[in-house]
Write a protein that holds these residues in place. Structure first.
Motif, PDB file in Angstrom:
ATOM      1  N   PHE A   1       0.864  -1.182   0.000  1.00 50.26           N
ATOM      2  CA  PHE A   1       0.000   0.000   0.000  1.00 50.26           C
ATOM      3  C   PHE A   1       0.902   1.234   0.000  1.00 50.26           C
ATOM      4  CE2 PHE A   1      -2.455   3.180   2.475  1.00 50.26           C
ATOM      5  CZ  PHE A   1      -3.606   3.245   1.706  1.00 50.26           C
ATOM      6  N   GLY A   2       0.491   2.277  -0.714  1.00 48.13           N
ATOM      7  CA  GLY A   2       1.397   3.369  -1.029  1.00 48.13           C
ATOM      8  C   GLY A   2       1.821   4.280   0.093  1.00 48.13           C
ATOM      9  N   VAL A   3       1.173   4.193   1.264  1.00 45.85           N
ATOM     10  CA  VAL A   3       1.510   5.088   2.370  1.00 45.85           C
ATOM     11  C   VAL A   3       2.154   4.284   3.493  1.00 45.85           C
ATOM     12  CG1 VAL A   3       0.603   6.688   4.104  1.00 45.85           C
ATOM     13  CG2 VAL A   3      -0.323   6.709   1.777  1.00 45.85           C
ATOM     14  N   TRP A   4       3.424   4.578   3.763  1.00 41.84           N
ATOM     15  CA  TRP A   4       4.127   3.962   4.890  1.00 41.84           C
ATOM     16  C   TRP A   4       3.595   4.542   6.192  1.00 41.84           C
ATOM     17  CZ3 TRP A   4       8.028   6.576   7.981  1.00 41.84           C
ATOM     18  CH2 TRP A   4       8.678   5.731   8.894  1.00 41.84           C
ATOM     19  N   ARG A   5       3.724   5.854   6.369  1.00 43.43           N
ATOM     20  CA  ARG A   5       3.135   6.579   7.489  1.00 43.43           C
ATOM     21  C   ARG A   5       2.839   8.007   7.023  1.00 43.43           C
ATOM     22  NH1 ARG A   5       5.931   5.855  13.306  1.00 43.43           N
ATOM     23  NH2 ARG A   5       3.817   5.324  14.000  1.00 43.43           N
ATOM     24  N   ASN A   6       1.811   8.591   7.587  1.00 45.71           N
ATOM     25  CA  ASN A   6       1.501   9.996   7.319  1.00 45.71           C
ATOM     26  C   ASN A   6       2.454  10.906   8.080  1.00 45.71           C
ATOM     27  OD1 ASN A   6      -0.858   9.445   5.722  1.00 45.71           O
ATOM     28  ND2 ASN A   6      -1.990   9.068   7.614  1.00 45.71           N
ATOM     29  N   ILE A   7       2.692  12.088   7.546  1.00 45.76           N
ATOM     30  CA  ILE A   7       3.605  13.015   8.192  1.00 45.76           C
ATOM     31  C   ILE A   7       3.099  13.464   9.558  1.00 45.76           C
ATOM     32  CG2 ILE A   7       2.633  15.112   7.170  1.00 45.76           C
ATOM     33  CD1 ILE A   7       5.589  16.034   6.732  1.00 45.76           C
ATOM     34  N   ALA A   8       1.790  13.459   9.758  1.00 35.38           N
ATOM     35  CA  ALA A   8       1.244  13.830  11.067  1.00 35.38           C
ATOM     36  C   ALA A   8       1.550  12.769  12.120  1.00 35.38           C
ATOM     37  CB  ALA A   8      -0.260  14.055  10.968  1.00 35.38           C
ATOM     38  N   THR A   9       1.746  11.529  11.673  1.00 36.60           N
ATOM     39  CA  THR A   9       2.106  10.433  12.570  1.00 36.60           C
ATOM     40  C   THR A   9       3.600  10.381  12.818  1.00 36.60           C
ATOM     41  OG1 THR A   9       0.251   9.154  11.694  1.00 36.60           O
ATOM     42  CG2 THR A   9       1.904   7.936  12.934  1.00 36.60           C
ATOM     43  N   ASP A  10       4.354  10.651  11.764  1.00 32.27           N
ATOM     44  CA  ASP A  10       5.812  10.519  11.812  1.00 32.27           C
ATOM     45  C   ASP A  10       6.399  11.598  10.901  1.00 32.27           C
ATOM     46  OD1 ASP A  10       8.505   9.713  11.299  1.00 32.27           O
ATOM     47  OD2 ASP A  10       8.000   7.644  11.793  1.00 32.27           O
TER      48      ASP A  10
END
Length: 434
Positions: free
Chosen positions: A278-287
């Motif tokens: 899936f294309g999202v590893w982590r969101n910038i708000a999370t990490d």
């Protein structure tokens, strides 16, 4: 139709979750490779490479792409398969990613698991031919790589073990299996399960001249609201030393990937190992090191798959992130995810091929961007400006053939003026020792 096996969720601007569903003979006048050195493509879309990955996924689960329905004769199945390979040649593609283990069953005579239900309609029934063996032989005859696509842990798209064929490993070892979200899964927290699924996949590696092992985005299952993946017992047994269950689960997935990487090379050094997350590893708000996205699913947190780590550790030979969103989508912008992945692989030696949502093109249920047949061509134009991107893979074979909106034809006209070789040429590979 929602493509089974390629899906996720992104949070919209209003906070609502938007489903994102969801890897030869030359044509007359064409040469095997582009001219030496970079040349401008006919549409002026940037440099035309001498080699790049041009793949297509052929999904077999629930007869998504092939066979078109269960119960076809062996001759009809073979004819449909060859038609997909011929279409790939016509579209100047050079790799077919064929799903050969859709639901803990097999498209080859496996000693570990039954014949796949998608072939005859009855799991365990011999289809009368060897689909994987034929696919490898016929793909190579056309100058196409054959990547064998396996799903590690999915057992069934239902929760009734009695519907599995007698003698299925999931029936013989019911303690290996957990129901979740209307499906059955092998429990990734059990070392014996991890070993078994690796053995089942490696049988195909040893038996056939496949070019790569390919995994999709399913490790731990996608979250289902109100349901619990009941692995407490395994966690109690094996989770000592981990700060929490999430860390233990991620380690289980890390072990699956790292162990498989070693075992593939032990079996055949030339066989590549690729994963399509899936294309999202982590969101910038999370990490702060995550992508500038607001996706409702993050592989690190929800699928317990630290895909960035696998690249950094060199456990995979290539990664094919599913960037199944249009340029400018606020929650998951293709134009923001592309440079993020480019930066992840830079300097690692790991290949980067972008998963493209051809199935969305011309679908009236999709946003306006997907009604424009040039949306995907713009994806490739943008990707050409990022040096780590070595190609693209299109989901999926049915849409490559039908091309309802002309998006694939536009990609070919704009970016694929000739056939080219895949990035790793077969002639340069180390031969298998046995």
């Amino acid at each position: 139709m929602r493509p089974i096996g390629r899906r996720g969720f992104v949070a919209g601007a209003t906070g609502a979750a938007l489903s994102v569903t969801g890897a030869s003979d030359r044509a007359p006048g064409e040469t095997a490779t582009a001219s030496a050195g970079a040349a401008e493509s006919p549409a002026g879309k940037g440099p035309h490479r001498r080699s790049e990955f041009r793949g297509v996924w052929v999904a077999t689960v629930a007869n998504r792409d092939w066979p078109s329905r269960s119960g076809l004769t062996a001759e009809e199945q073979r004819a449909e398969l060859l038609a997909h390979l011929n279409t790939a040649v016509e579209r100047r593609l050079n790799a077919v990613v064929l799903q050969v283990r859709p639901t803990a069953d097999a498209l080859w005579p496996s000693p570990h698991e039954p014949w796949a239900q998608c072939l005859t309609g009855t799991q365990g029934r011999d289809p009368g031919w060897d689909p994987l063996g034929t696919a490898v032989e016929e793909a190579h005859a056309r100058g196409i790589e054959l990547h064998a696509w396996f799903n590690p842990y999915r057992v069934a798209n239902h929760t009734d073990p009695a519907r599995l064929v007698a003698g299925h490993p999931a029936r013989l070892r019911p303690e290996w299996v957990l129901p979740y979200g209307g499906k059955l899964y092998y429990n990734p927290g059990l070392p014996e399960v991890r070993r078994f699924v690796q053995d089942a996949m490696l049988d195909a590696v040893r038996r056939y001249d496949i070019d790569a092992v390919h995994w999709d985005d399913y490790f731990y299952p996608y979250p289902v609201a109100g349901q619990v993946f009941a692995d407490d017992e395994a966690y109690a047994r094996y989770g000592g030393g981990f700060p929490d269950k999430a860390s233990w689960r991620r380690n289980n997935t890390d072990l699956l990937v790292s162990e498989m990487a070693v075992r593939i090379k032990e079996a055949k050094k030339h066989v590549a190992f690729g994963v399509s997350p899936f294309g999202v590893w982590r969101n910038i708000a999370t990490d702060p090191e995550g992508s500038d996205t607001s996706a409702g699913v993050q592989t690190y947190d929800d699928l317990y798959a630290d895909t960035r780590k696998w690249v950094r550790e060199g456990w995979v030979d290539h990664v094919v992130p599913q960037l199944y969103w249009n340029i400018g989508l606020p929650a998951a912008d293709y134009a923001k995810l592309l440079p993020w992945w480019d930066a992840v692989v830079r300097g690692t030696g790991v290949g980067l091929y972008i998963g493209e949502a051809l199935y969305k093109a011309g679908d009236p249920a999709q946003p306006a961007a997907w009604q424009d047949p040039k949306e995907l061509s713009r994806h490739l134009e943008l990707a050409a400006t990022h040096g780590s991107v070595g190609g693209h893979c299109f989901f999926a074979a049915k849409e490559v053939a039908e091309d309802r909106a002309g998006a694939m034809a536009t990609v070919v006209a704009d970016h694929y003026p000739t056939r080219v070789r895949p990035p790793k040429e077969r002639a340069q590979r180390v031969p298998a020792s046995g």
